[in-house]
Write a protein that holds these residues in place. Structure first.
Motif, mmCIF file in Angstrom:
data_model
loop_
_atom_site.group_PDB
_atom_site.id
_atom_site.type_symbol
_atom_site.label_atom_id
_atom_site.label_comp_id
_atom_site.label_asym_id
_atom_site.label_seq_id
_atom_site.Cartn_x
_atom_site.Cartn_y
_atom_site.Cartn_z
ATOM 1 N N THR A 526 0.865 -1.173 0.000
ATOM 2 C CA THR A 526 0.000 0.000 0.000
ATOM 3 C C THR A 526 0.898 1.218 0.000
ATOM 4 O O THR A 526 2.028 1.163 0.469
ATOM 5 C CB THR A 526 -0.875 0.073 1.255
ATOM 6 O OG1 THR A 526 -0.029 0.254 2.381
ATOM 7 C CG2 THR A 526 -1.694 -1.174 1.427
ATOM 8 N N TYR A 527 0.384 2.304 -0.553
ATOM 9 C CA TYR A 527 1.182 3.524 -0.513
ATOM 10 C C TYR A 527 0.335 4.683 -0.012
ATOM 11 O O TYR A 527 -0.887 4.649 -0.077
ATOM 12 C CB TYR A 527 1.798 3.846 -1.871
ATOM 13 C CG TYR A 527 0.804 4.088 -2.970
ATOM 14 C CD1 TYR A 527 0.413 3.068 -3.819
ATOM 15 C CD2 TYR A 527 0.259 5.354 -3.170
ATOM 16 C CE1 TYR A 527 -0.487 3.275 -4.825
ATOM 17 C CE2 TYR A 527 -0.655 5.574 -4.184
ATOM 18 C CZ TYR A 527 -1.026 4.529 -5.003
ATOM 19 O OH TYR A 527 -1.926 4.745 -6.000
ATOM 20 N N GLY A 528 1.012 5.665 0.502
ATOM 21 C CA GLY A 528 0.340 6.857 0.983
ATOM 22 C C GLY A 528 1.097 8.074 0.501
ATOM 23 O O GLY A 528 1.930 7.979 -0.403
ATOM 24 N N VAL A 529 0.817 9.199 1.092
ATOM 25 C CA VAL A 529 1.464 10.439 0.670
ATOM 26 C C VAL A 529 2.264 11.012 1.828
ATOM 27 O O VAL A 529 1.763 11.106 2.944
ATOM 28 C CB VAL A 529 0.405 11.460 0.213
ATOM 29 C CG1 VAL A 529 1.074 12.776 -0.138
ATOM 30 C CG2 VAL A 529 -0.346 10.930 -0.980
ATOM 31 N N TYR A 544 4.418 10.138 -3.304
ATOM 32 C CA TYR A 544 3.861 8.834 -2.951
ATOM 33 C C TYR A 544 4.957 8.016 -2.293
ATOM 34 O O TYR A 544 6.089 8.004 -2.773
ATOM 35 C CB TYR A 544 3.382 8.100 -4.201
ATOM 36 C CG TYR A 544 2.190 8.731 -4.849
ATOM 37 C CD1 TYR A 544 0.981 8.799 -4.175
ATOM 38 C CD2 TYR A 544 2.253 9.235 -6.142
ATOM 39 C CE1 TYR A 544 -0.129 9.365 -4.768
ATOM 40 C CE2 TYR A 544 1.150 9.811 -6.743
ATOM 41 C CZ TYR A 544 -0.038 9.869 -6.052
ATOM 42 O OH TYR A 544 -1.123 10.429 -6.645
ATOM 43 N N VAL A 545 4.602 7.344 -1.227
ATOM 44 C CA VAL A 545 5.588 6.571 -0.495
ATOM 45 C C VAL A 545 4.977 5.230 -0.119
ATOM 46 O O VAL A 545 3.812 5.154 0.259
ATOM 47 C CB VAL A 545 6.006 7.334 0.775
ATOM 48 C CG1 VAL A 545 6.792 6.440 1.704
ATOM 49 C CG2 VAL A 545 6.811 8.558 0.415
ATOM 50 N N ILE A 546 5.746 4.168 -0.281
ATOM 51 C CA ILE A 546 5.251 2.846 0.118
ATOM 52 C C ILE A 546 5.029 2.844 1.619
ATOM 53 O O ILE A 546 5.900 3.245 2.389
ATOM 54 C CB ILE A 546 6.260 1.748 -0.258
ATOM 55 C CG1 ILE A 546 6.384 1.661 -1.777
ATOM 56 C CG2 ILE A 546 5.817 0.412 0.314
ATOM 57 C CD1 ILE A 546 7.277 0.549 -2.254
ATOM 58 N N ARG A 547 3.843 2.410 2.020
ATOM 59 C CA ARG A 547 3.524 2.438 3.435
ATOM 60 C C ARG A 547 3.802 1.090 4.091
ATOM 61 O O ARG A 547 4.402 1.003 5.142
ATOM 62 C CB ARG A 547 2.044 2.753 3.639
ATOM 63 C CG ARG A 547 1.731 4.201 3.541
ATOM 64 C CD ARG A 547 1.699 4.849 4.908
ATOM 65 N NE ARG A 547 1.156 6.193 4.755
ATOM 66 C CZ ARG A 547 1.889 7.267 4.625
ATOM 67 N NH1 ARG A 547 3.190 7.194 4.653
ATOM 68 N NH2 ARG A 547 1.328 8.451 4.451
#
Lengths: 687, 415
Positions: A526-529, A544-547
């Motif tokens: 999942t990724y988030g910001v 965007y960064v991999i969570r």
């Protein structure tokens, strides 16, 4: 009139393709696919674009959104970004459209793909209540709307259509399953709180202990409220009796519409529901069709040897991940995973709970052992005999004397080989009688040859002419086999996937088969910001960064977008709000905020549809988090970076009010307990 | 076969017409309008897909936009997930900026009906675009200077000649000529029909249709693009200038029958260059604006006599100049340029902070710092000296957002 067959009256398939079509159909049936008759038609890429713009149905009502879609499709095709090779619609017979200009290998692949879809249409239970003459109905609807346009004026009808389209997605996914019971008037007998009577005679003062007056009083109030609410429903003051999600349906019943308007609402509601019902198995359906085209083309030899590279190229083009999420790919991978797991017994507690390395790593052998163990009721002579036979087969094949030659023979094939070896006798018998039409002479000959080979090998092993070096069975295997049950049979993968294709939809498909192993193996994340610092010009920027790679989080997101189509749940809470005929909508907040951009426009449209002079309300929650900071803000030397701290959002009630000209936003101090109860999101909400 | 979708596409285009009118300024600010280089190619406008409004969830993009305007809170969970991806990487791996539309990074085409939003490119004809452009910016038509309309000749077959190809023979005139000659040779006896001689044209009598030059009035314009390419003008500034040039070029082209362009760059000396070089050259020299103006005047004198050309000089710079050059430029513009041009345009781009910092801190600062006028000075000079002059337009081109206003300011007078 609107049947797809009259599209220009062109020849259906050239002879060459027709021959292939029969070959592919025959082999598809041999694999167990079961479908309504399939009618193939060849169309040009312009026609394909038109069909795709109308989501597969040759005739739809006129609307600019289809024009936009068509232009977009053309543009994508011009730029070589995407190309549509086929369209299939779930009718009986199943109509499939092929692109005229495709090369043979593409046509073969597409036809195999189509048979996969056709099988899915016929057998998946979620397709069963979709009418099989949908193209006709859509065509009729288009004609009806055209006629309404010419009768009541294009301008007016188009405006109304636009209004309805904005609300068409507010349907109830369960609507087709709800049967409306005839309204029964509730009895008007006065209700009293239950008074507990002592079994024996007790002094009077004990009555107030058994039935505390304040409890009785509270109960009375509650009953009064219920009675009041019920009587409101009975007298028609409270509409709807319980919150309703099917907005267009409600409008159809209660809004003051002219007959032609009712017609349009009805048509749009019906079309939207049909499209939606087809859409709830999208991952599965595409994955299924792809699974079978890959199987038929590569493993079943539909693709000629010199076409294989091109096929592989095409196939990987469709299923490339490229770092992003591709739902078709997910579907295909899941089907393969299910087949693999049920072929090799990797399911149930016996697999899920196993931790011992010597079992997990040598699972394929262990599970075969387990079947012997179960068959003969423990570790005895018979079990050892079977185990020896299995070891002999593996040993022979490894030595190059089996059907699969050594470089290809890996532990993953142990079980398949063992099953083929075991079932050779029954298969030979089947070949003689069962579905002879599905086999061509050559194919049958090959299959018989293959099975005879196994029988010979079996004879050889049974005769004892082979020196078998027995593989010892670790104690932990025996222990695990004793304590755990194995349900099902090895080699049941095919049976399982056919079963799943009949009874599941995307939601429970993901829910059940998206496992931790699968998630790790296919590298989902999942990724988030996050706010990061850009080294170029030292500005902070969102990236965007991999969570996380936790499968629960991945699954949660996948389900979020599938459940209710990833749309917010909006209900009509009260159509007689403030006893004034005002309409009150409530968004049942589940942790995701509504987009505020379009609400105004939508509410104005509801206003037009509902009554044209009554206020419209929409209540919802807004969650807000403390503003994020980059790590460099208030950073000091020596500070330990312990990652972002989980922040609790602040939840506030928000209300949009529409008076027909404008939409106002206001806060709400609190909300009725019933609404609070219905709201899935609760933490920190005032009520 | 009549295609049903055609009607829908037409309907969609009609809606677009309205949208272009409404959002043209926005499209220009975002560089979504691509002007053609070929005269009969269409204008390509990239639009966002139009969506029917629905009640839907807030996208991550929207939430971020909301939270960027200085509020204390934001509506996107700072630790929450917004999407699913597949591939290598550890938690914490950067997948690229959110605002980057092209490298889609981890963003995805969502399943179901909500497709990922991509732009659609719509092509419209130049005439249509011209009409919308004029309407949106409320620009008056440019009135070419009357006496400067130059004469262009074209041929029409209205003359008569004694030589020519047989296919162009004028039979009536030929016979007339033959009759004249016969008459001249002696009057025949008209009472005796037999004596009337046959009229036979001799080669000398033959007359032919001949082309005759027709003088037509035609308006021609020439644009002089001048730009400061010294170290202080950055690449982003040039992007803004390039876009402004395209738009102004389009507008002037639509108003004249013919148009030519001259590109001049300068640092402390000026050069005439091609379009590519104009936008691609970076030099590190000083800044002497008058050198470019001088070169322009030279070219005008040689190639574009002011009597027959409508001349549009457009100068772009960040306003730095060699200290003493400002006054030279001022007199030059007033005395030698304004009398012969339609309009002098000055566009001031954003000054490069880095260059200025570097300049300030450089070692040779001591002997240099008096030579350069402070940034923006040239613009101030233009405004103070020519602020009320109808023939001078000064505007800011500090960012893409400024471009539509700049167009309006430059062309509002219809010069």
């Amino acid at each position: 009139m609107s049947t797809p067959t009259n599209r220009g009256g062109r020849p259906k398939l050239p002879t060459k393709l027709k021959n292939w079509r029969h070959t592919i159909e025959r082999r598809a049936r041999r694999c167990g696919l079961d479908f309504h008759p399939v009618v193939f038609e060849m169309i040009s890429s312009d026609e394909m674009g038109e069909l795709a713009a109308y989501s597969g149905y040759p005739v739809r009502y006129h609307h600019w959104q289809f024009g936009q879609e068509s232009l977009r499709i053309k543009q994508d095709e011009d730029w070589g970004m995407s190309k549509i090779y086929e369209m299939v619609i779930a009718t009986n017979p199943t109509y499939a459209y092929l692109l005229e200009s495709s090369p043979l290998v593409v046509q073969k692949m597409v036809m195999a793909h189509v048979f996969g879809h056709a099988d899915f249409f016929k057998n998946n239970s979620y397709y069963q209540d979709i009418p099989t003459d949908l193209h006709d109905r859509f065509g009729d609807n288009a004609e009806r709307i055209d006629r309404i346009r010419s009768e009541y004026g294009k301008e007016e009808v188009d405006q109304f259509l636009e209004v309805c389209l904005s609300l068409a997605d507010l349907f109830d996914p369960l609507a087709p399953l709800i049967t409306f019971r005839p309204k029964t008037k509730s009895s008007h007998e006065p209700r009293e709180p239950k008074h507990i009577l002592p079994p024996d005679h007790l002094p009077d003062y004990m009555d107030s202990v058994l039935n505390p007056p304040d409890a009785i009083e509270a109960k009375k109030k509650l009953i009064d409220q219920e009675v009041e609410a019920q009587s409101k429903i009975d007298r028609g003051i409270k509409i709807p009796a319980s919150p309703i999600r099917d907005v267009l349906g409600f409008v159809l019943d209660h809004a003051p519409l002219k007959p032609w308007q009712q017609d349009i609402v009805h048509i749009l509601r019906e079309e939207e529901q049909c499209l939606w019902r087809g859409g709830q198995t999208k991952f599965m359906n595409e994955g299924w069709a792809s699974y079978w085209h890959a199987h038929l083309m590569a493993e079943d030899g539909i693709a000629a040897d010199n076409e294989l590279v091109e096929f592989a190229h095409l196939h990987s083009g469709v299923f490339s991940g490229g770092g992003s999420f591709n739902p078709y790919r997910l579907g295909l991978q899941l089907w393969r995973d299910i087949k693999y797991r049920w072929d090799t017994g990797r399911h149930g507690a016996i697999w899920d709970e196993v931790e011992a390395i010597e079992i997990r790593d040598r699972w394929d052998e262990f599970i075969v052992f387990k079947t012997f163990f179960d068959k003969h009721g423990g570790l005895n002579e018979k079990t050892r005999k079977d185990w020896n036979e299995f070891c002999a087969l593996i040993q022979e094949t490894q030595a190059g004397r089996g059907l699969v030659k050594p470089p290809l023979f890996a532990p993953a094939l142990y079980i398949t080989e063992w099953i083929n070896y075991q079932r050779a006798g029954t298969r030979l018998k089947e070949l003689a009688v069962k579905n002879p039409d599905y086999w061509s002479e050559d194919e049958r000959k090959d299959a018989i040859e293959e099975n005879r080979f196994y029988l010979k090998l079996r004879e050889k092993i049974h005769s004892g002419s082979i020196e078998v070096s027995e593989v010892s069975v670790p104690d932990s295997w025996v222990e695990w086999a004793k304590t755990h049950q194995f349900h099902g049979r090895l080699g049941d993968g095919l049976k399982k996937i056919f079963e799943v294709r009949s009874t599941y939809n995307d939601v429970n498909f993901i829910q059940e088969f998206f496992t931790a192993d699968f998630c790790t193996q296919e590298r989902y994340f999942t990724y988030g910001v996050d706010l990061v610092i850009d080294n170029g010009n030292f500005d902070s920027e969102y990236h965007y960064v991999i969570r996380s790679r936790l499968y629960e989080r991945v699954k949660r997101l996948l389900l979020d977008r599938l459940i209710n189509f990833g749309r917010p749940k909006i209900v009509i809470w009260d159509a007689n709000y403030r006893n004034n005929g005002e309409l009150r909508l409530v968004h049942l907040h589940d942790g995701r905020n509504l987009s505020r951009r379009e609400i105004g426009e939508v509410l104005l449209r509801v206003f037009k549809l509902w009554s044209k002079h009554k206020m419209i309300y929409l209540d919802s929650l807004i969650l807000r988090w403390p503003k994020r900071k980059g790590w460099w803000e208030d950073w000091e030397p020596g500070r330990k970076d312990d990652g972002p701290t989980a922040a609790e959002p602040k939840a506030t009630w928000i209300r949009w009010v529409c008076d027909g000209n404008k939409v106002y936003i206001s806060g709400l101090e609190a909300i009725e307990p019933e609404i609070y109860k219905a709201m899935p999101y609760k933490s920190g909400v005032k009520h | 076969m009549f295609s049903r979708i055609y009607q829908d596409e037409q309907e969609f285009r009609n809606i677009l017409r309205g949208i272009f009118r409404r959002d043209l300024v926005k499209f220009i600010q975002r560089e979504q309008v691509l002007l053609p280089t070929a005269p009969d190619a269409g204008v390509i406008i990239t639009i966002d897909e139009i969506e029917i409004p629905h009640l839907r969830f807030e996208t991550a993009q929207e939430a971020l936009e909301q939270s960027q305007d200085g509020k204390e809170s934001e509506s996107l969970d700072p630790n929450g997930d917004i999407g699913v991806g597949q591939g290598p990487g550890q938690p914490g791996t950067d997948l690229g900026p959110v605002s980057d539309k092209n490298g889609e990074g981890a963003s995805e085409r969502s399943a179901g009906r909500g497709r990922g939003k991509g732009g659609i490119k719509i092509t419209i004809s130049q005439e249509d675009f011209y009409r919308i452009f004029q309407e949106v910016f409320q620009l008056p038509r440019i009135k070419p200077k009357g006496e400067k309309a130059i004469k262009v000749s074209s041929n029409k077959y209205t003359g008569i000649s004694r030589i020519g190809p047989e296919s162009l023979r004028h039979t009536k005139r030929t016979l007339k000529q033959a009759l004249k000659r016969t008459m001249a040779e002696g009057l025949p006896d008209l009472k005796n029909p037999n004596a009337i001689p046959a009229i036979i044209p001799l080669p000398d009598d033959k007359r032919y249709r001949a082309p005759k030059p027709v003088i037509k009035r035609k308006n021609n314009a020439v644009i002089f693009y001048l730009m400061d390419v010294s170290g202080s003008v950055t690449q982003e500034d040039r992007e803004v200038v390039r876009y402004f040039c395209q738009l102004s070029e389009f507008w002037i082209r639509c108003n004249y029958d013919g148009m030519e362009m001259v590109w001049i760059i300068h640092d402390d000396g000026a050069d005439r260059v091609s379009r590519e070089e104009f936008f691609g050259t970076q030099r590190s020299g000083g800044t002497v604006i008058s050198s470019a103006l001088e070169l322009m005047l030279e070219i005008i004198q040689k190639e574009y006599p002011p009597a027959s050309w409508n001349i549009y000089p457009m100068y772009f710079s960040d306003g730095f100049n060699w200290g003493t050059d400002d006054t030279i430029c001022q007199t030059m513009i007033r005395d030698r340029i304004l009398p012969i041009v339609n309009q002098f345009t000055y566009g001031e781009v954003a000054a490069s902070r880095y260059w200025w910092d570097y300049y300030q801190s450089s070692e040779s600062r001591a002997d240099r710092h008096k030579r350069f006028s402070p940034q923006g000075n040239f613009g101030k000079m233009i405004v103070s000296a020519f602020g009320d002059n109808e023939l001078v337009a000064a505007t800011n081109l500090t960012s893409m957002d400024r471009v539509p206003d700049a167009i309006r300011e430059v062309f509002k007078r219809g010069n």
